[in-house]
Design a protein around this motif. Structure first.
Motif, PDB file in Angstrom:
ATOM      1  N   LEU A   1       0.837  -1.188   0.000  1.00 51.94           N
ATOM      2  CA  LEU A   1       0.000   0.000   0.000  1.00 51.94           C
ATOM      3  C   LEU A   1       0.878   1.247   0.000  1.00 51.94           C
ATOM      4  N   ILE A   2       0.827   2.001  -1.089  1.00 52.48           N
ATOM      5  CA  ILE A   2       1.576   3.255  -1.208  1.00 52.48           C
ATOM      6  C   ILE A   2       0.626   4.293  -1.791  1.00 52.48           C
ATOM      7  N   ASP A   3       0.278   5.289  -1.013  1.00 49.96           N
ATOM      8  CA  ASP A   3      -0.612   6.327  -1.526  1.00 49.96           C
ATOM      9  C   ASP A   3       0.185   7.381  -2.275  1.00 49.96           C
ATOM     10  N   ALA A   4      -0.408   7.933  -3.325  1.00 50.64           N
ATOM     11  CA  ALA A   4       0.269   8.935  -4.138  1.00 50.64           C
ATOM     12  C   ALA A   4       0.705  10.132  -3.318  1.00 50.64           C
ATOM     13  N   ALA A   5      -0.051  10.480  -2.294  1.00 49.09           N
ATOM     14  CA  ALA A   5       0.300  11.631  -1.471  1.00 49.09           C
ATOM     15  C   ALA A   5       1.628  11.438  -0.764  1.00 49.09           C
ATOM     16  N   MET A   6       2.095  10.185  -0.672  1.00 45.52           N
ATOM     17  CA  MET A   6       3.342   9.906   0.024  1.00 45.52           C
ATOM     18  C   MET A   6       4.580  10.093  -0.852  1.00 45.52           C
ATOM     19  N   ALA A   7       4.388  10.336  -2.148  1.00 41.54           N
ATOM     20  CA  ALA A   7       5.486  10.695  -3.063  1.00 41.54           C
ATOM     21  C   ALA A   7       6.668   9.742  -2.986  1.00 41.54           C
ATOM     22  N   PHE A   8       7.820  10.184  -3.490  1.00 39.96           N
ATOM     23  CA  PHE A   8       9.097   9.483  -3.420  1.00 39.96           C
ATOM     24  C   PHE A   8       9.076   8.083  -4.012  1.00 39.96           C
ATOM     25  N   GLY A   9       8.142   7.737  -4.902  1.00 35.37           N
ATOM     26  CA  GLY A   9       8.179   6.428  -5.534  1.00 35.37           C
ATOM     27  C   GLY A   9       6.959   5.601  -5.247  1.00 35.37           C
ATOM     28  N   THR A  10       5.947   5.699  -6.076  1.00 34.25           N
ATOM     29  CA  THR A  10       4.710   4.960  -5.853  1.00 34.25           C
ATOM     30  C   THR A  10       4.709   3.602  -6.530  1.00 34.25           C
ATOM     31  N   GLY A  11       5.717   3.321  -7.361  1.00 32.39           N
ATOM     32  CA  GLY A  11       5.724   2.091  -8.140  1.00 32.39           C
ATOM     33  C   GLY A  11       5.353   2.326  -9.582  1.00 32.39           C
ATOM     34  N   HIS A  12       4.779   3.504  -9.898  1.00 26.40           N
ATOM     35  CA  HIS A  12       4.364   3.787 -11.266  1.00 26.40           C
ATOM     36  C   HIS A  12       5.535   4.203 -12.137  1.00 26.40           C
ATOM     37  N   HIS A  13       6.562   4.758 -11.542  1.00 23.25           N
ATOM     38  CA  HIS A  13       7.717   5.184 -12.316  1.00 23.25           C
ATOM     39  C   HIS A  13       8.499   3.964 -12.793  1.00 23.25           C
ATOM     40  N   GLY A  14       9.088   4.074 -13.994  1.00 26.60           N
ATOM     41  CA  GLY A  14       9.804   2.937 -14.565  1.00 26.60           C
ATOM     42  C   GLY A  14      10.952   2.440 -13.717  1.00 26.60           C
ATOM     43  N   THR A  15      11.528   3.312 -12.883  1.00 25.18           N
ATOM     44  CA  THR A  15      12.657   2.878 -12.057  1.00 25.18           C
ATOM     45  C   THR A  15      12.195   1.967 -10.931  1.00 25.18           C
ATOM     46  N   THR A  16      11.160   2.374 -10.204  1.00 23.65           N
ATOM     47  CA  THR A  16      10.649   1.549  -9.110  1.00 23.65           C
ATOM     48  C   THR A  16      10.050   0.254  -9.644  1.00 23.65           C
ATOM     49  N   LEU A  17       9.291   0.370 -10.718  1.00 17.58           N
ATOM     50  CA  LEU A  17       8.707  -0.815 -11.337  1.00 17.58           C
ATOM     51  C   LEU A  17       9.797  -1.782 -11.792  1.00 17.58           C
ATOM     52  N   GLY A  18      10.860  -1.244 -12.377  1.00 13.22           N
ATOM     53  CA  GLY A  18      11.964  -2.091 -12.827  1.00 13.22           C
ATOM     54  C   GLY A  18      12.625  -2.829 -11.679  1.00 13.22           C
ATOM     55  N   CYS A  19      12.809  -2.147 -10.553  1.00  8.33           N
ATOM     56  CA  CYS A  19      13.420  -2.796  -9.390  1.00  8.33           C
ATOM     57  C   CYS A  19      12.531  -3.909  -8.843  1.00  8.33           C
ATOM     58  N   LEU A  20      11.221  -3.661  -8.788  1.00  9.93           N
ATOM     59  CA  LEU A  20      10.316  -4.703  -8.307  1.00  9.93           C
ATOM     60  C   LEU A  20      10.324  -5.909  -9.239  1.00  9.93           C
ATOM     61  N   ARG A  21      10.351  -5.661 -10.532  1.00  7.60           N
ATOM     62  CA  ARG A  21      10.401  -6.776 -11.489  1.00  7.60           C
ATOM     63  C   ARG A  21      11.707  -7.566 -11.343  1.00  7.60           C
ATOM     64  N   ALA A  22      12.800  -6.838 -11.176  1.00  7.35           N
ATOM     65  CA  ALA A  22      14.095  -7.514 -11.038  1.00  7.35           C
ATOM     66  C   ALA A  22      14.128  -8.366  -9.778  1.00  7.35           C
ATOM     67  N   PHE A  23      13.598  -7.829  -8.683  1.00  5.38           N
ATOM     68  CA  PHE A  23      13.565  -8.578  -7.429  1.00  5.38           C
ATOM     69  C   PHE A  23      12.653  -9.787  -7.550  1.00  5.38           C
ATOM     70  N   ASP A  24      11.499  -9.613  -8.172  1.00  4.39           N
ATOM     71  CA  ASP A  24      10.577 -10.733  -8.376  1.00  4.39           C
ATOM     72  C   ASP A  24      11.254 -11.840  -9.187  1.00  4.39           C
ATOM     73  N   ALA A  25      12.022 -11.463 -10.210  1.00  5.68           N
ATOM     74  CA  ALA A  25      12.712 -12.467 -11.029  1.00  5.68           C
ATOM     75  C   ALA A  25      13.729 -13.246 -10.205  1.00  5.68           C
ATOM     76  N   MET A  26      14.410 -12.556  -9.282  1.00  6.75           N
ATOM     77  CA  MET A  26      15.385 -13.250  -8.437  1.00  6.75           C
ATOM     78  C   MET A  26      14.687 -14.231  -7.507  1.00  6.75           C
ATOM     79  N   LEU A  27      13.559 -13.820  -6.937  1.00  7.17           N
ATOM     80  CA  LEU A  27      12.815 -14.735  -6.070  1.00  7.17           C
ATOM     81  C   LEU A  27      12.318 -15.949  -6.851  1.00  7.17           C
ATOM     82  N   THR A  28      11.835 -15.707  -8.063  1.00  8.16           N
ATOM     83  CA  THR A  28      11.342 -16.802  -8.900  1.00  8.16           C
ATOM     84  C   THR A  28      12.474 -17.775  -9.245  1.00  8.16           C
ATOM     85  N   ALA A  29      13.671 -17.253  -9.400  1.00 10.38           N
ATOM     86  CA  ALA A  29      14.826 -18.092  -9.709  1.00 10.38           C
ATOM     87  C   ALA A  29      15.342 -18.861  -8.499  1.00 10.38           C
TER      88      ALA A  29
END
Length: 289
Positions: free
Chosen positions: A117-145
Motif C-alpha cells: 500500500l503506497i498512496d500517491a500523497a506519500m510521493a518518493f516512488g509509488t511504483g508507477h515510475h519505470g525505475t521503481t517498477l523495474g526494481c520490483l520486477r528484477a527482485f521478483d525475477a530473483m525470487l522466482t529463480a
C-alpha cells in the motif's frame, strides 16, 4: 481559483536565467518561475511563469523580444480536483507477485499477491515510475529463480516500497536509508500503513555512512534506485558493503547511461546479470564476483 501559465524557449542558460530574473519584476508578479534545460542536446532552455491572475501579455511580448525568446504561450489552467485526478491516473501496479496500490484501490488486491500500500500523497516512488517498477520486477525475477536473502539494504529508499517488498517475501533483516529525513518519515508511515511497523529499520544516511548500516553490512542484496551520478560515486562503497556472491539492483539510470554504470561497477567487481528497460529508464541486476 484559476491560474495561468506563460511558457517560452530560448537559446542558452545565461539568457534564460536573465529572462527568469526579469519576469520576477512583472506586475502582476508570478507566483513561481521555472528555468529548465530542454534535454534534447539542442541548447534550448524553457522559461515558465505561473500566475494567479491573467499575466500582462504585452509585457511578456516585450520580454521575449528583449531576450531573443520565442513568443510566450499563455494558457489558463482550469481548476482541478488533483486528489481525484491522481487517484484516477494512478492505477495499481503489477510487478510479478507484487501489487502496488493506493487506499482507493484496496478492494482490487488479487488473492495470493503481495500487496504493498503506497498512496500517491506519500510521493518518493509509488511504483508507477519505470525505475521503481523495474526494481520490483528484477527482485521478483530473483525470487522466482530461487534466490534467498538474509541481509538487505535499500539505499535511497524513498517510500521504502522496495524494502517492504523484501521484508514481505523473505526472512531477511532489512534496513532502509535515505539522505532526506522527510523520506525516512514517509517510509516509516508507509510501514505502519502496511501493518509492518518495525519490520524495516529506517535511518537517515548519505550512502552507507551511518552506524546502523555499517554494523549491518555486508549485505547479500542492495537496492539503490537513485541516479547515475550517485550510483557511480557509490560504486566502491557498494562493493565494500556487498557480500561476495551478493547482488545489487540499481535504477534511476537513463537508458543511454546504462553502459557507463555497468562499466564502473565492473571495475568494482560486479558482473551484469540482467538489464531491463522501461520506457526511458534502465534497471540493472548485478552480482558481485
Amino acid at each position: 481559483m484559476a491560474t495561468w501559465t506563460a511558457l517560452t524557449t530560448l537559446m542558452g542558460k545565461p539568457a534564460a536565467d536573465a529572462l527568469g530574473a526579469a519576469m520576477e519584476r512583472m506586475e502582476p508578479e508570478p507566483t513561481g518561475i521555472g528555468v529548465f534545460e530542454v534535454e534534447d542536446d539542442s541548447g534550448l532552455w524553457e522559461v515558465g511563469g505561473y500566475f494567479e491572475g491573467a499575466p500582462d501579455e504585452a509585457a511578456l511580448a516585450l520580454l521575449a523580444a528583449t531576450f531573443g525568446a520565442k513568443p510566450f504561450a499563455v494558457s489558463e489552467v482550469p481548476e482541478t480536483d488533483w486528489v481525484a485526478h491522481v487517484r484516477r491516473e494512478l492505477a495499481p501496479v503489477e510487478a510479478g507477485r507484487f501489487f502496488v496500490y493506493g487506499t482507493h484501490d484496496a478492494d482490487k488486491l488479487p488473492e495470493g499477491r503481495v500487496g504493498l500500500l503506497i498512496d500517491a500523497a506519500m510521493a518518493f516512488g509509488t511504483g508507477h515510475h519505470g525505475t521503481t517498477l523495474g526494481c520490483l520486477r528484477a527482485f521478483d525475477a530473483m525470487l522466482t529463480a530461487g534466490d534467498s536473502f538474509e541481509n538487505v539494504a535499500d539505499i535511497g529508499c524513498g517510500t521504502a516500497v522496495l524494502a517492504m517488498a523484501a521484508a514481505r517475501t523473505t526472512d531477511a533483516t532489512v534496513i532502509a536509508s535515505d539522505i532526506d529525513p522527510v523520506a525516512v518519515d514517509v517510509a516509516e508511515a508507509n510501514l505502519a500503513a502496511n501493518d509492518m511497523a518495525g519490520a524495516v529499520a529506517c535511518v537517515v544516511a548519505a550512502g552507507f555512512e551511518q552506524d546502523d548500516l555499517q554494523a549491518a553490512a555486508p549485505f547479500d542484496l542492495i537496492f539503490a534506485n537513485i541516479l547515475k551520478g550517485p550510483l557511480i560515486m557509490l560504486a566502491p562503497d557498494m562493493a565494500a558493503h556487498c557480500k561476495a556472491g551478493g547482488a545489487a539492483i540499481l535504477s534511476g539510470i537513463l537508458n543511454e547511461q546504462a553502459d557507463e554504470v555497468i562499466d564502473v561497477y565492473a571495475h568494482n567487481g560486479f558482473n551484469l546479470v540482467t538489464r531491463d528497460q522501461i520506457v526511458d529508464w534502465t534497471t540493472l541486476t548485478l552480482r558481485k564476483g
